[in-house]
Design a protein around this motif. Structure first.
Motif, PDB file in Angstrom:
ATOM      1  N   UNK A 185       0.941  -1.015   0.028  1.00 48.33           N
ATOM      2  CA  UNK A 185       0.092   0.147   0.014  1.00 48.33           C
ATOM      3  C   UNK A 185       0.755   1.266  -0.005  1.00 48.33           C
ATOM      4  N   UNK A 186       1.949   1.069   0.778  1.00 46.45           N
ATOM      5  CA  UNK A 186       2.806   2.312   0.642  1.00 46.45           C
ATOM      6  C   UNK A 186       3.202   2.545  -0.615  1.00 46.45           C
ATOM      7  N   UNK A 187       3.716   1.568  -1.267  1.00 43.85           N
ATOM      8  CA  UNK A 187       4.383   1.890  -2.612  1.00 43.85           C
ATOM      9  C   UNK A 187       3.226   1.787  -3.749  1.00 43.85           C
ATOM     10  N   UNK A 188       1.945   1.320  -3.681  1.00 42.52           N
ATOM     11  CA  UNK A 188       1.153   1.556  -4.336  1.00 42.52           C
ATOM     12  C   UNK A 188       0.691   3.300  -4.278  1.00 42.52           C
ATOM     13  N   UNK A 189       0.534   3.557  -2.966  1.00 41.96           N
ATOM     14  CA  UNK A 189       0.001   5.193  -2.992  1.00 41.96           C
ATOM     15  C   UNK A 189       1.120   6.057  -3.308  1.00 41.96           C
ATOM     16  N   UNK A 190       2.316   5.894  -3.248  1.00 39.34           N
ATOM     17  CA  UNK A 190       3.422   6.514  -3.813  1.00 39.34           C
ATOM     18  C   UNK A 190       3.993   6.277  -5.003  1.00 39.34           C
ATOM     19  N   UNK A 191       3.684   5.410  -5.874  1.00 40.93           N
ATOM     20  CA  UNK A 191       3.957   4.727  -6.932  1.00 40.93           C
ATOM     21  C   UNK A 191       4.315   6.102  -7.978  1.00 40.93           C
ATOM     22  N   UNK A 192       3.563   6.856  -8.306  1.00 39.21           N
ATOM     23  CA  UNK A 192       3.770   7.805  -9.274  1.00 39.21           C
ATOM     24  C   UNK A 192       4.985   8.742  -8.880  1.00 39.21           C
ATOM     25  N   UNK A 193       4.845   9.093  -7.527  1.00 37.56           N
ATOM     26  CA  UNK A 193       5.778   9.964  -6.937  1.00 37.56           C
ATOM     27  C   UNK A 193       7.248   9.256  -7.034  1.00 37.56           C
TER      28      UNK A 193
END
Length: 667
Positions: A223-231
């Protein structure tokens, strides 16, 4: 570090900051993004906290800007810097830069600035920065198809706190586990006493599960990587375009992100995609299969000639037989074909594997019926089988991907942090480039200031359209000059150079050398004569400054406007005497420079911004103040122009005598 010792940090804020992984590092480096990730702290407040921490570290009282006008100059300069940022983070991060009298702080920012000035504000880099934002921790991860199970109440409470993303159930025995396994795709038993039991379903006994949450709930990491994927991807692009040095494997991180969907699920696995689609489409596929079977059977009945002997019909009626018996006797082959077509449709539509297809066959029985109907229990079994298989595969893939990304978490943080800090550096580099800045020399000696080729960034004109100014003052000086000659903009230039130099930043000049001042007192021009109370307050302010102004820089614009001209000259002369005695550096702009010089009890320096003359009714001015020169006023220049014109045009002797007499009054 005692967090509550930081200015602006109370007990509640200190508790929030303590939740950070490394609060001391964040505060020491001014990491606004990290500070803002603490509970209840906005990005704007994070910048103020960071600045307070910096002041605390350098034992800086933060009182360099001593007047409203000095603070206005700082805010204007800061706005110019912030206008050259791409990210909101960089804009807030620049708030941690402020003018300081502490050498340690000035040198700290100077080191940062030297690195910043080496950066190339390439348009491609600036474009890549548009997608970078501070990372955020997800706080809404909930997993419903998996649960933790324990027989112990204390263990239950510990599990609820350690892994809040999963449901926690209390069971008494293996039978309780079996019941849970019917409702959850996976059950994780926390008690070692369950080791060795055999329970139908996916039940795993893991006594150490609470110590390894990433394995138990990989969704947390994903979830951490999914939420921040574009960033994170944007930060990777910034590193590549800007050719930033990095110790991290960008390709590996990018590869992991490519396997992650925006909702935190695993992407790109064909088998998982098949199971997901099949589980979601069971009802639709079965419904269509029913239609296929019944359409087939209906067409067969319509085209079939059925002949029944009377004795046969009587026998069927006597036995209570209905259409099913007729189908069984006359249309058995057609019914079997219709059912087979329905089974094949379900299998093909859901792309079932052989074992799954066998379950699907049970949805439509061989017993003749019309219309053909599904077996709801068989449908439920197929749906459960597909859902369970999907969840098991998804869980395994999530654990594998989470394990691959686990070591990349700090890399992602650092990549984003470096990209955001690059934006801060590029803002400084762009400011320095656009305003033709250079690094000043800041010394501890009482040398005042010396500026060469300075251009005030506060003027609303293109830099190339601004005349460069050279000005040097050591001690106390009066600055005279014609109206609109640039006296106020010269004070703004001096203030800008001093403020930026004490921020550790480049200054808008070809060269600048100045002493490290304790504070800046800049008094703007007063609009109109002050009343008695305001006048008294102003005089008191200068009295305090005169007593403790050693090491101060005092800039004053036309103080004579506070009262009558005759009294003003005397008051300004007295203030200058006190500042001279105290060792302050001061520049007073005044139209009464001559009167003040005559009144002062010391040889006060008078510098002048000279008008070269009038050209087509416009002043032509040398913007750099001339040392020890009382500048002529605008009225004197006009009278001189009239006298010259009358001489050239041979007007009456009386008129020429009038202009000459007026001109003599200025001598």
């Amino acid at each position: 570090m005692d967090l509550e010792s930081i200015p602006g940090v109370g007990e509640k804020t200190a508790r929030s900051l303590s939740a950070l992984d490394d609060p001391e590092r964040a505060l020491r480096t001014g990491d606004v993004a990290a500070i803002a990730s603490a509970p209840g702290i906005s990005q704007g407040r994070a910048a103020r906290i960071a600045r307070g921490a910096i002041r605390h570290e350098h034992d800086d009282p933060g009182e360099f800007l001593a007047t409203d006008r000095a603070r206005e100059v700082y805010r204007s300069l800061l706005a110019l810097l912030k206008d050259r940022t791409v990210t909101d983070y960089a804009s807030q991060r620049l708030e941690t830069l402020y003018p300081s009298a502490r050498r340690s702080r000035i040198e700290e920012v100077q080191a940062f600035t030297e690195d910043a000035l080496a950066r190339d504000p390439d348009p491609d880099v600036l474009e890549a920065l548009e997608g970078v934002e501070p990372l955020r921790e997800p706080d809404d991860v909930r997993v419903r198809e998996r649960c933790l199970a324990t027989t112990d109440a204390e263990r239950y409470a510990e599990a609820k706190e350690a892994i809040p993303e999963l449901p926690v159930e209390v069971v008494e025995d293996a039978q309780g586990l079996a019941e849970l396994a019917r409702g959850y795709a996976t059950v994780i038993a926390l008690d070692e006493s369950f080791a060795g039991i055999t329970v139908e379903g996916d039940v795993r006994v893991e006594p150490d599960a609470l110590g390894n949450p990433a394995e138990v709930v990989p969704e947390r990491s994903l979830a951490f990587f999914a939420r921040n994927r574009d960033r994170i991807r944007a930060a990777i692009e910034v590193h590549r375009v800007a050719a930033l040095d990095s110790d991290y494997d960008l390709a590996a991180l990018e590869g992991g992100l490519s396997r992650l969907a925006a909702d935190g699920t695993v992407a790109g696995d064909e088998e998982l995609d098949r199971l997901t689609a099949a589980a979601d489409d069971v009802d639709a596929a079965v419904g269509t299969a029913e239609t296929v079977a019944n359409d087939h059977l209906r067409e067969a009945i319509r085209e079939q000639d059925v002949t029944i002997e009377g004795s046969d019909l009587l026998s069927l009626v006597e036995r209570g037989a209905g259409v099913d018996s007729l189908l069984s006797r006359e249309l058995a082959d057609e019914h079997a074909a219709a059912v087979e077509a329905a089974r094949e449709h379900v299998s093909d539509a859901l792309a079932l594997e052989p074992g799954e297809a066998e379950l699907a066959r049970r949805i439509f029985t061989d017993e003749p019926t019309f219309p053909v109907k599904r077996d709801e229990d068989a449908v439920a079994r197929l749906r459960t089988e597909l859902t369970t298989a999907r969840e098991r595969r998804a869980s395994r893939l999530k654990r594998e991907l989470a394990a691959d990304l686990a070591d990349q978490r700090e890399a992602a943080r650092q990549l984003v942090r470096d990209a955001l800090e690059l934006d801060v550096e590029l803002a400084v580099a762009r400011f320095a480039d656009e305003f033709a800045c250079t690094m000043p020399t800041v010394v501890d000696d009482d040398v005042g200031f010396a500026i060469e080729g300075g251009r005030s960034p506060l003027l609303e004109e293109p830099v190339e359209a601004i005349d460069p100014v050279d000005y040097e003052v050591a001690g106390v000086a009066l600055l005279s000059g014609v109206n609109s000659g640039g006296k106020t903009s010269t004070l703004d230039l001096v203030a800008s150079v001093v403020v930026l130099a004490h921020m550790g930043l480049p200054v808008p000049a070809e060269d600048a050398r100045l002493q490290r001042f304790d504070d800046l007192h800049y008094h703007a021009k007063t609009q109109g004569t002050l009343d008695a109370g305001a006048f008294e307050s102003t005089v008191r302010e200068f009295a305090d400054l005169a007593q403790s102004g050693e090491g101060s820089l005092v800039l004053v614009d036309e103080l004579e406007s506070i009262t009558e001209p005759g009294a003003s000259a005397k008051i300004i002369a007295g203030i200058l005497e006190a500042l001279e005695d105290n060792g302050a550096t001061a520049v007073f702009v005044s139209h009464l420079a001559g009167e003040i010089r005559e009144t002062a009890g010391f040889d006060v320096t008078v510098d002048g911004i000279e008008a070269v003359g009038l050209v087509d009714g416009e002043l032509e001015v040398n913007r750099s103040p001339v040392k020890d020169r009382l500048a002529r006023s605008t009225p004197e220049l006009i009278v001189e122009k009239l006298a010259d014109e009358s001489e050239q045009e041979s007007e009456s002797i009386r008129e020429r005598s009038f202009y000459a007499t007026l001109l003599e009054k200025f001598d």
